[in-house]
Design a protein around this motif. Structure first.
Motif: not given
Ligand code: FDA
Length: 464
Positions: A58-62, A306-307, A344-346, A386-395
């Motif tokens: 569960w992530l805060e993308i923005g 998000h890592a 843990g989330t960074l 274990v999960v890696y995600y990039e919020s890419d708002w430019g796209s």
């Protein structure tokens, strides 16, 4: 392209954009007894706030953090019955110097040489003084407005100090940390405004202040709760294509054509960031001043990384997860572990020209370089999320950058005084045009509420 819309609605006010600003406006208008419709391009509400599950995390993308000065948002959270919790901040922070030296430290001041510390303190004091002289509602009235607006923040810093490390560190708080543009791409006035909007420059330097709290259930929950109150008055998957209006002598009649509905109304609220105004056709065309102004406002660019790890392993090492380095690929990192989560989330940020570089890499290579940069702050285990995600708002077509819009060099004092001037029935409302809470959800809410107040005064004279 103008699309013939399926349904035709009649309302007092039509709002374009169901982000926190548009929804705050709609909520206040409806409370006053006015009828509203909110047309939203996306299939969800919340705009630049978006809380979702990605690959089981569960992530805060923005947008996500709340600071103590953000009183409009804090009051709204209380009204909506949404709780907050403090960001994890126990233990040492990490600073990586320009030569790559890694140092653990506590407190707000980076562990730099006595000379650099003095230079940083001097710059902070000068910026605090300049911000104290500014009314954030009128940055263009600052006694040094023009002087500060015609020099880039990069060059202004170097005119104050010959300590390069100090200039880069102070630049980081505004350039990478807030406007997400290189410090040579915006003015010193824009930097002072950013500080004044948050109360002072010292507040921006203090991560315990500016990144104080998070929202239980996610920041998007604010918009979801407001949209739930508005029910069928929020129309999703319905980009506004055309705004037509005329003055009938006894009042305005406006028509907004969107993909799923055509709405006629007495007033229109454009609750979208200024870089997107030109996606809508206006009939009659907007005045020259607006056409010009909107070409000088652009969004910055930042990758929010998000890592997620099986455990917040850095805590066991006595580290808070907070790290800063103006020289590294990752310039800021924080512990972003969710409320009640065992994992843990960074969260890390890669801004402006560094984001350009990162996006030039393949996704695999980018992840390798970003996690290697995280490892320099927090240890080798950071390389294996274990999960890696990039919020890419430019796209994102309906945003096109992050976090928000700012003026190019000289634009703030030149155009700013007219940025909220209505055009016929059309009013402007978004965090990008806010005084307090500029660029933040708080500013979006403030703008929505003040726009609603103005419309209520116009449409319901005598309303308390
Ligand atoms: P917003 O952009 O949110 O909403 C505008 C809406 O209009 C969108 O839903 C869009 O789809 C819609 N739209 C656009 N064109 C349209 C059209 N033609 N027709 C219909 N609809 C249209 N803030 C904060 O307080 N704390 C934080 O920690 C952060 N961090 C952060 C991280 C990241 C990665 C981002 C992207 C942003 C933040 N922010 C933040 C900023 C915050 O999210 C932002 O300021 C607010 O969401 C702005 O709200 P608005 O309603 O003004 O615009």
């Amino acid at each position: 392209m103008t699309v013939d819309a399926a349904s035709t609605l009649e309302r007092d006010v039509v709002i374009i954009g169901a982000g926190p600003s548009g929804l705050s406006a709609a909520r206040e208008l409806k409370k006053a007894g006015l009828s509203v419709a909110v047309v939203e391009a996306r299939g969800r509400v919340g705009g630049r706030t978006w809380s979702d599950t990605i690959d089981g995390a569960w992530l805060e993308i923005g947008g996500q953090w709340v600071s103590p000065d953000q009183t409009a948002l804090i009051a709204l959270l209380a009204e909506l019955g949404i709780d907050t919790y403090p960001r994890y901040r126990e233990g040492d922070s990490v600073y990586i110097a320009p030569d790559g030296t890694r140092t653990r430290y506590t407190g707000e001041m980076f562990p730099v040489s006595a000379e650099t510390e003095a230079a940083m303190n001097k710059l902070i004091a000068v910026l605090d003084e300049l911000a104290a002289l500014m009314d954030p509602a009128k940055p263009w009235d600052h006694p040094q407005a023009r002087e500060l607006d015609i020099i880039s923040f990069h060059h202004w810093l170097r005119a104050q100090s010959d300590n390069e490390e100090a200039c880069n560190n102070i630049g980081l708080f505004i350039a990478g940390g807030m406007l997400t543009k290189p410090a040579h791409a915006f003015s010193a006035l824009q930097a002072v405004f950013m500080a004044s909007s948050a109360g002072s420059f010292s507040n921006l330097v203090d991560d315990n202040f500016i990144l104080d709290k998070r929202v239980k259930g996610g920041m998007q929950g604010v918009s979801l709760a407001m949209a739930a109150e508005l029910g069928g008055d929020v129309i999703l998957n319905s980009p506004a294509r055309t705004v037509r209006w005329q003055d009938n002598g006894d009042g305005y009649l406006a028509t907004v054509v969107s993909d799923a509905a055509t709405v006629t109304a007495k007033r229109v609220v454009m609750a979208v960031p200024p870089n997107l105004y030109s996606r809508v056709s206006f009939d009659p065309p907007l005045p020259r001043r607006q056409h010009q102004m909107h070409q000088h406002q652009s969004l910055g660019l930042v990758i929010k990384v998000h890592a997620v790890y099986e455990t917040p392993f850095w805590r066991g090492e006595g580290l808070s997860g907070t790290g800063f380095s103006a020289a590294s690929l990752v310039q800021e990192v924080y512990d972003n572990t969710n409320f009640g989560d065992d994992r843990g989330t960074l969260v890390a940020f890669i801004s402006d020209e560094k984001a350009d570089y990162a996006f030039s890499l393949s996704p695999e290579q980018r992840q390798r370089e970003v996690t290697a940069s995280l490892a320099e702050f927090l240890g080798e285990a950071a390389k294996e999320p274990v999960v890696y995600y990039e919020s890419d708002w430019g796209s994102e077509e309906w945003t096109r950058g992050a976090y928000a819009a700012s003026y190019d060099l000289g634009g703030l004092h030149r155009y700013g005084p007219d940025q909220l001037t209505p055009v016929g029935p059309i009013h402007w409302s978004c965090s990008d045009l806010a005084a307090e809470g500029y660029q933040h959800v708080d500013g979006a809410v403030r703008m929505g509420q003040s726009t609603a107040k103005q419309l209520i005064a116009e449409l319901l004279p005598g309303h308390p």
